[in-house]
Design an enzyme around this catalytic site. Sequence first.
Site, PDB file in Angstrom:
ATOM      1  N   TYR A   3       6.244   4.647  -0.888  1.00  0.00           N
ATOM      2  CA  TYR A   3       4.934   4.019  -1.078  1.00  0.00           C
ATOM      3  C   TYR A   3       4.552   3.039   0.041  1.00  0.00           C
ATOM      4  O   TYR A   3       3.384   2.683   0.178  1.00  0.00           O
ATOM      5  CB  TYR A   3       4.874   3.241  -2.404  1.00  0.00           C
ATOM      6  CG  TYR A   3       5.023   4.067  -3.659  1.00  0.00           C
ATOM      7  CD1 TYR A   3       4.878   5.453  -3.651  1.00  0.00           C
ATOM      8  CD2 TYR A   3       5.288   3.441  -4.874  1.00  0.00           C
ATOM      9  CE1 TYR A   3       5.029   6.184  -4.815  1.00  0.00           C
ATOM     10  CE2 TYR A   3       5.427   4.173  -6.038  1.00  0.00           C
ATOM     11  CZ  TYR A   3       5.304   5.548  -6.007  1.00  0.00           C
ATOM     12  OH  TYR A   3       5.441   6.260  -7.166  1.00  0.00           O
TER      13      TYR A   3
HETATM   14  N1  LIG Z   1       6.443  11.120  -9.494  1.00  0.00           N
HETATM   15  C1  LIG Z   1       6.363   9.799  -9.513  1.00  0.00           C
HETATM   16  O1  LIG Z   1       7.380   9.147  -9.438  1.00  0.00           O
HETATM   17  C2  LIG Z   1       5.035   9.122  -9.650  1.00  0.00           C
HETATM   18  C3  LIG Z   1       3.847   9.840  -9.521  1.00  0.00           C
HETATM   19  C4  LIG Z   1       2.652   9.176  -9.765  1.00  0.00           C
HETATM   20  C5  LIG Z   1       2.651   7.831 -10.103  1.00  0.00           C
HETATM   21  N2  LIG Z   1       3.821   7.145 -10.200  1.00  0.00           N
HETATM   22  C6  LIG Z   1       3.860   5.710 -10.560  1.00  0.00           C
HETATM   23  O2  LIG Z   1       2.939   5.485 -11.592  1.00  0.00           O
HETATM   24  C7  LIG Z   1       2.058   4.435 -11.180  1.00  0.00           C
HETATM   25  C8  LIG Z   1       0.727   4.599 -11.868  1.00  0.00           C
HETATM   26  O3  LIG Z   1       0.103   5.788 -11.416  1.00  0.00           O
HETATM   27  P1  LIG Z   1      -1.389   5.773 -10.946  1.00  0.00           P
HETATM   28  O4  LIG Z   1      -1.500   4.847  -9.787  1.00  0.00           O
HETATM   29  O5  LIG Z   1      -1.857   7.124 -10.751  1.00  0.00           O
HETATM   30  O6  LIG Z   1      -2.076   5.039 -12.170  1.00  0.00           O
HETATM   31  P2  LIG Z   1      -3.311   5.338 -13.069  1.00  0.00           P
HETATM   32  O7  LIG Z   1      -3.431   4.092 -13.840  1.00  0.00           O
HETATM   33  O8  LIG Z   1      -3.190   6.635 -13.779  1.00  0.00           O
HETATM   34  O9  LIG Z   1      -4.560   5.532 -12.045  1.00  0.00           O
HETATM   35  C9  LIG Z   1      -4.926   4.510 -11.253  1.00  0.00           C
HETATM   36  C10 LIG Z   1      -6.169   4.918 -10.417  1.00  0.00           C
HETATM   37  O10 LIG Z   1      -7.336   4.615 -11.142  1.00  0.00           O
HETATM   38  C11 LIG Z   1      -8.006   3.473 -10.567  1.00  0.00           C
HETATM   39  N3  LIG Z   1      -8.206   2.532 -11.676  1.00  0.00           N
HETATM   40  C12 LIG Z   1      -7.274   1.781 -12.312  1.00  0.00           C
HETATM   41  N4  LIG Z   1      -7.843   1.081 -13.310  1.00  0.00           N
HETATM   42  C13 LIG Z   1      -9.164   1.383 -13.311  1.00  0.00           C
HETATM   43  C14 LIG Z   1     -10.262   0.959 -14.100  1.00  0.00           C
HETATM   44  N5  LIG Z   1     -10.105   0.090 -15.105  1.00  0.00           N
HETATM   45  N6  LIG Z   1     -11.486   1.465 -13.824  1.00  0.00           N
HETATM   46  C15 LIG Z   1     -11.667   2.349 -12.822  1.00  0.00           C
HETATM   47  N7  LIG Z   1     -10.647   2.777 -12.025  1.00  0.00           N
HETATM   48  C16 LIG Z   1      -9.401   2.312 -12.270  1.00  0.00           C
HETATM   49  C17 LIG Z   1      -7.074   2.921  -9.506  1.00  0.00           C
HETATM   50  O11 LIG Z   1      -7.807   2.470  -8.364  1.00  0.00           O
HETATM   51  P3  LIG Z   1      -8.348   0.989  -8.170  1.00  0.00           P
HETATM   52  O12 LIG Z   1      -7.509   0.391  -7.085  1.00  0.00           O
HETATM   53  O13 LIG Z   1      -9.771   1.205  -7.805  1.00  0.00           O
HETATM   54  O14 LIG Z   1      -8.218   0.258  -9.481  1.00  0.00           O
HETATM   55  C18 LIG Z   1      -6.199   4.123  -9.142  1.00  0.00           C
HETATM   56  O15 LIG Z   1      -6.794   4.923  -8.151  1.00  0.00           O
HETATM   57  C19 LIG Z   1       2.028   4.532  -9.667  1.00  0.00           C
HETATM   58  O16 LIG Z   1       1.572   3.369  -9.054  1.00  0.00           O
HETATM   59  C20 LIG Z   1       3.491   4.794  -9.397  1.00  0.00           C
HETATM   60  O17 LIG Z   1       4.186   3.561  -9.499  1.00  0.00           O
HETATM   61  C21 LIG Z   1       5.005   7.774  -9.977  1.00  0.00           C
END
Ligand SMILES: NC(=O)c1ccc[n+]([C@@H]2O[C@H](COP(=O)([O-])OP(=O)(O)OC[C@H]3O[C@@H](n4cnc5c(N)ncnc54)[C@H](OP(=O)(O)O)[C@@H]3O)[C@@H](O)[C@H]2O)c1
Length: 322
Positions: free
Chosen positions: A58
Amino acid sequence: MDYTTLGRTGLKVSVAGLGCGGFSRLGLGAGGSEADAIAIIRQAIDLGVNLFDTAAAYGTESVLGKAVKGVPLDQVVVCTKAPFSWSSGRADPQGIVASLDKSLRELDLDHVDVYQLHGIPPAHYDHALEALAPVLLREKEKGKFRFLGITETAPNDLDHTTLHRAAEDKVWSVVMVGFSMLHQNARDRVFPRTRAHGVGTLLMFAVRQIFSQPGRLAETLRALAEDGRLPADLGDDPLGFLVHPGGASSVIDAAYRYVRHEPGVDVVLFGTGSPEHLRTNIASLLKPPLPEADRRRVGELFGHLVGVGLDAPHLTRAGNVR
Ligand SMILES: NC(=O)c1ccc[n+]([C@@H]2O[C@H](COP(=O)([O-])OP(=O)(O)OC[C@H]3O[C@@H](n4cnc5c(N)ncnc54)[C@H](OP(=O)(O)O)[C@@H]3O)[C@@H](O)[C@H]2O)c1
């Protein structure tokens, strides 16, 4: 904040966990500064979040390290991950140990709480179990991390084959699993097994891009209706029924609340670089479950879908999954 126990690790963790990867990468992915990313982590700590998930892939380990500097280590749960090389298709055990050491240097910590193998595809699970886990467990004995975990590559493992096996294989104390209103099959494939074996669960993909990018949800559901995978009469706002007095305040509020109250979910990870999203997401995760009739309807309408809204992972230049 509400706290729970992360499976058999016994760690006391906040039900909301801050993900330092995903598309946002604490805002760095959208051009934000390191100072702003550190401020997001500190704001999360102030709001009671104690679990943070990063990864070698990351580019946010050093940011997390700086943000938690000075915070007593028993007040934060730091999770990071070993890269899995997609280009070679296999990760080399020595390379993974070198990566663990590098992660500790980046974080400026002498150990982390959870060290995870990152995005292991089903075809490579045997290699992870037989070649990588034993080597990593020796590093655990040296005190470099407290618990071993494994994460699935959700877009490439739609029926959770990796975690279906991992939940029973004893060496993994924590798994990271994809689950959302539009990809619900972990309910049958993963959670009964993790619950039976006391494996801690970190949840990802609750919102991702399908719920956060304007237009993506309607466009995707329209295409599914055209393919006959959803009823044709769902209309332009197929999830609008969730938003009403006494129900959700927005579809994103519903998306986080839906996963938060699923039996078997310990921590819901979310990624953001926005102070406002951080606040509202934590508020959503602390609200009660959605009304039972709404929850049931989400199951009836979308429970059969698999893999919807799982954006393909980023690949770093080294070919590692992000
Ligand atoms: N295979 C793996 O190991 C793997 C794969 C995927 C994810 N992960 C982990 O899981 C974590 C979470 O995944 P994710 O980042 O995809 O999380 P998510 O919560 O599913 O999606 C977050 C996305 O939505 C936006 N967002 C968040 N809150 C919002 C809101 N209230 N209103 C509008 N947009 C919003 C964020 O951008 P903004 O900055 O605009 O808020 C971001 O682009 C990652 O950070 C990582 O640590 C691990």
